[in-house]
Design an enzyme around this catalytic site. Sequence first.
Site, mmCIF file in Angstrom:
data_model
loop_
_atom_site.group_PDB
_atom_site.id
_atom_site.type_symbol
_atom_site.label_atom_id
_atom_site.label_comp_id
_atom_site.label_asym_id
_atom_site.label_seq_id
_atom_site.Cartn_x
_atom_site.Cartn_y
_atom_site.Cartn_z
ATOM 1 N N ARG A 1 52.832 -63.185 43.756
ATOM 2 C CA ARG A 1 53.997 -62.835 43.785
ATOM 3 C C ARG A 1 55.122 -64.028 43.864
ATOM 4 O O ARG A 1 54.645 -65.155 44.323
ATOM 5 C CB ARG A 1 54.551 -62.235 45.323
ATOM 6 C CG ARG A 1 53.788 -60.703 45.422
ATOM 7 C CD ARG A 1 54.377 -59.832 46.830
ATOM 8 N NE ARG A 1 55.533 -59.574 46.511
ATOM 9 C CZ ARG A 1 56.026 -58.393 45.994
ATOM 10 N NH1 ARG A 1 54.908 -57.624 45.373
ATOM 11 N NH2 ARG A 1 57.176 -58.106 45.773
ATOM 12 N N ILE B 1 46.676 -57.581 47.544
ATOM 13 C CA ILE B 1 46.804 -56.428 46.833
ATOM 14 C C ILE B 1 45.903 -55.672 46.055
ATOM 15 O O ILE B 1 45.596 -54.382 46.178
ATOM 16 C CB ILE B 1 48.094 -56.620 46.008
ATOM 17 C CG1 ILE B 1 49.430 -57.249 46.922
ATOM 18 C CG2 ILE B 1 48.563 -55.168 45.399
ATOM 19 C CD1 ILE B 1 50.580 -57.112 46.205
ATOM 20 N N HIS C 1 35.618 -50.419 78.669
ATOM 21 C CA HIS C 1 34.259 -50.098 77.834
ATOM 22 C C HIS C 1 34.326 -48.721 77.711
ATOM 23 O O HIS C 1 34.751 -47.815 78.552
ATOM 24 C CB HIS C 1 33.046 -50.602 78.799
ATOM 25 C CG HIS C 1 31.713 -50.120 78.165
ATOM 26 N ND1 HIS C 1 31.217 -50.678 77.013
ATOM 27 C CD2 HIS C 1 30.965 -49.079 78.593
ATOM 28 C CE1 HIS C 1 30.172 -50.065 76.815
ATOM 29 N NE2 HIS C 1 29.988 -49.034 77.704
ATOM 30 N N GLY D 1 42.765 -59.802 39.765
ATOM 31 C CA GLY D 1 43.112 -60.603 40.780
ATOM 32 C C GLY D 1 42.449 -59.973 42.017
ATOM 33 O O GLY D 1 42.898 -58.966 42.401
ATOM 34 N N GLY D 2 41.568 -60.661 42.816
ATOM 35 C CA GLY D 2 40.603 -60.282 43.926
ATOM 36 C C GLY D 2 41.417 -60.690 45.106
ATOM 37 O O GLY D 2 40.814 -61.223 46.053
HETATM 38 P P1 NAI Z 1 47.111 -63.033 46.480
HETATM 39 O O1 NAI Z 1 47.520 -64.364 46.469
HETATM 40 O O2 NAI Z 1 46.533 -62.528 47.788
HETATM 41 O O3 NAI Z 1 45.824 -62.894 45.257
HETATM 42 C C1 NAI Z 1 45.771 -63.327 43.851
HETATM 43 C C2 NAI Z 1 44.304 -63.481 43.568
HETATM 44 O O4 NAI Z 1 44.672 -63.368 42.135
HETATM 45 C C3 NAI Z 1 43.864 -64.698 43.965
HETATM 46 O O5 NAI Z 1 42.393 -64.545 44.306
HETATM 47 C C4 NAI Z 1 43.799 -65.670 42.651
HETATM 48 O O6 NAI Z 1 42.790 -66.502 42.510
HETATM 49 C C5 NAI Z 1 43.640 -64.404 41.569
HETATM 50 N N1 NAI Z 1 44.307 -64.809 40.271
HETATM 51 C C6 NAI Z 1 45.293 -65.587 40.075
HETATM 52 N N2 NAI Z 1 45.538 -65.559 38.593
HETATM 53 C C7 NAI Z 1 44.444 -64.853 38.237
HETATM 54 C C8 NAI Z 1 44.198 -64.518 36.679
HETATM 55 N N3 NAI Z 1 45.128 -65.050 35.708
HETATM 56 N N4 NAI Z 1 43.144 -63.814 36.616
HETATM 57 C C9 NAI Z 1 42.428 -63.383 37.449
HETATM 58 N N5 NAI Z 1 42.609 -63.681 38.633
HETATM 59 C C10 NAI Z 1 43.700 -64.524 39.034
HETATM 60 O O7 NAI Z 1 47.981 -62.173 45.717
HETATM 61 P P2 NAI Z 1 48.545 -60.510 45.713
HETATM 62 O O8 NAI Z 1 47.274 -59.763 46.012
HETATM 63 O O9 NAI Z 1 49.050 -60.302 44.263
HETATM 64 O O10 NAI Z 1 49.494 -60.413 46.852
HETATM 65 C C11 NAI Z 1 50.533 -61.260 47.039
HETATM 66 C C12 NAI Z 1 50.845 -61.391 48.385
HETATM 67 O O11 NAI Z 1 51.605 -60.156 48.879
HETATM 68 C C13 NAI Z 1 49.693 -62.192 49.467
HETATM 69 O O12 NAI Z 1 49.758 -63.022 49.305
HETATM 70 C C14 NAI Z 1 50.260 -61.376 50.583
HETATM 71 O O13 NAI Z 1 51.037 -62.655 51.162
HETATM 72 C C15 NAI Z 1 51.457 -60.532 50.303
HETATM 73 N N6 NAI Z 1 50.533 -59.309 50.738
HETATM 74 C C16 NAI Z 1 50.383 -58.716 51.996
HETATM 75 C C17 NAI Z 1 49.677 -57.666 52.354
HETATM 76 C C18 NAI Z 1 49.188 -57.757 53.885
HETATM 77 O O14 NAI Z 1 49.707 -58.255 54.924
HETATM 78 N N7 NAI Z 1 48.221 -56.624 54.218
HETATM 79 C C19 NAI Z 1 49.093 -56.515 51.488
HETATM 80 C C20 NAI Z 1 49.523 -57.110 50.227
HETATM 81 C C21 NAI Z 1 50.204 -58.145 49.821
#
Ligand code: NAI
Length: 471
Positions: free
Chosen positions: A273, A186, A444, A182-183
Amino acid sequence: MATIKKTALVIGAGTGGYPCAIRLGQLGVDAMLVEKGEPGGVCLNVGCIPSKALISATKLAHKASHAETMGLRFGPPQVDMVKMQEWKSGIVRKLTSGVKGLVKGNGTEYRQATATFLGPKQVQLTYADGSPSDVVEAEHIVIATGSVPIEIPGFAYDGKRILDSTGALALDHVPESMIVIGGGYIGLELGQTFQRVGTKLTVVEGLDRLLPAMDKDLAQVVTKQIKDDGGEIVTGARAKGWTERDGMAVVQVEVGGELRELSAEVVLVAVGRRPVTQGLGLEKTGVKLDKGFIVVDQRLQTNVPGIYATGDVVGQPMLAHKATHEAEVVAEVIAGRKSVNDARVIPAVVFTEPEIATAGLSKDEAEAKGHKVGVGKFPFSVLGRAMAIDETKGFVKIVIDADDERVLGVSIVGPEASDLISEASLAIEMGAYAPDIGLTIHPHPTLGEAMMEAAKHAVGEAIHIQNPRKR
Ligand code: NAI
């Protein structure tokens, strides 16, 4: 079993719950906050805060080991992960105990218990220590139960080889290698955290590029950094399953119809999530769900009078600051104010290397909404301050309505993007025009000048970069 009467009950002490409890106290509403775990929820305990602590520590190590161009030479970083974890846990403890103190200090009762609905106005509290349960009767109930990581078939979390974000944040050593499935937010934040201190990183992404939800030019900068640091990126790839071989996880990945094997010491699965609505007894309330999320209106009200919901459980974006804003609005609604959640922008930040931050519309989104779009862009590579801190990758991009020059969206990839984006959020929230930012004197030499110059560039008036010849 005692029955306790309250005007309001908040279920969940994460960022969608505890600010509501504090605000209810401030507004003089007799309220209770109930939480089964620790106060602060995912964000404070196993999300935003601990991840940012580890991110900042490993960024420092990475920067130090690349400081030769500045005339500084340090040896390879020696990472004491146990000590780093203690430091991280200290920050978490300080913040979570602060939350409890603030809730109580504002006059809201706090209880550690599991809440289950018995009916639309009745919730049972079950205590982990086995004390008899209580029933709370409340006129207003706020559901702020958050979200948990999605599991994919074949990759049950075991806390050893197959980790979710919580497991990765608790590692007591730097793994020699890590596969991130999952790129997204997180995966990249935590993958780069360990990559910066020596972990061999491989990112497996299902779609055709990293951060598919972000503009391509933003994602490209981070993609290049991961590769420059020796990482491998496998896109268009589906992880099918894994086996343990010689103390390593061997992951079977399908890419373009062919099976490949990748191996690493640990695997982090971060594929999104899902909202937490099960086990809450919601069926006893009649609250409407859509694809697992609780349906709410602009005042965070569900279809059942007196039941509200905030944060991850009501839908995307699952961001702490969105949850907090909703929590404050709902407290005011309960207190009888005419508040609504009418925010124009919800900024988003990905704490990658370099950071990415966005507010408002991307170019494509603006065009899809029918705007004639203008774009201004300013690269950090020509900014004095960026050079002085040796962080010149990335740019600020401003999307405006070409007809009236109103700012529609801003995206930043580069140093301190997380802090720079608030100026853009304020601008969009206040309906500012590009010259409002461009004509504001920015100090600046600072990184903020990139925002000013991008705004000027959007109207053909940038000073430190060539403007388009014809507009
Ligand atoms: P995400 O939705 O950001 O990324 C998940 C990625 O996994 C997507 O690129 C998707 O195409 C890929 N994917 C899905 N199924 C897959 C599979 N079977 N095989 C390979 N790739 C697959 O979700 P993530 O990173 O788990 O984060 C969840 C949520 O937590 C985010 O949407 C965000 O809202 C929140 N979060 C926010 C942060 C921040 O504000 N800095 C930091 C971490 C999380």
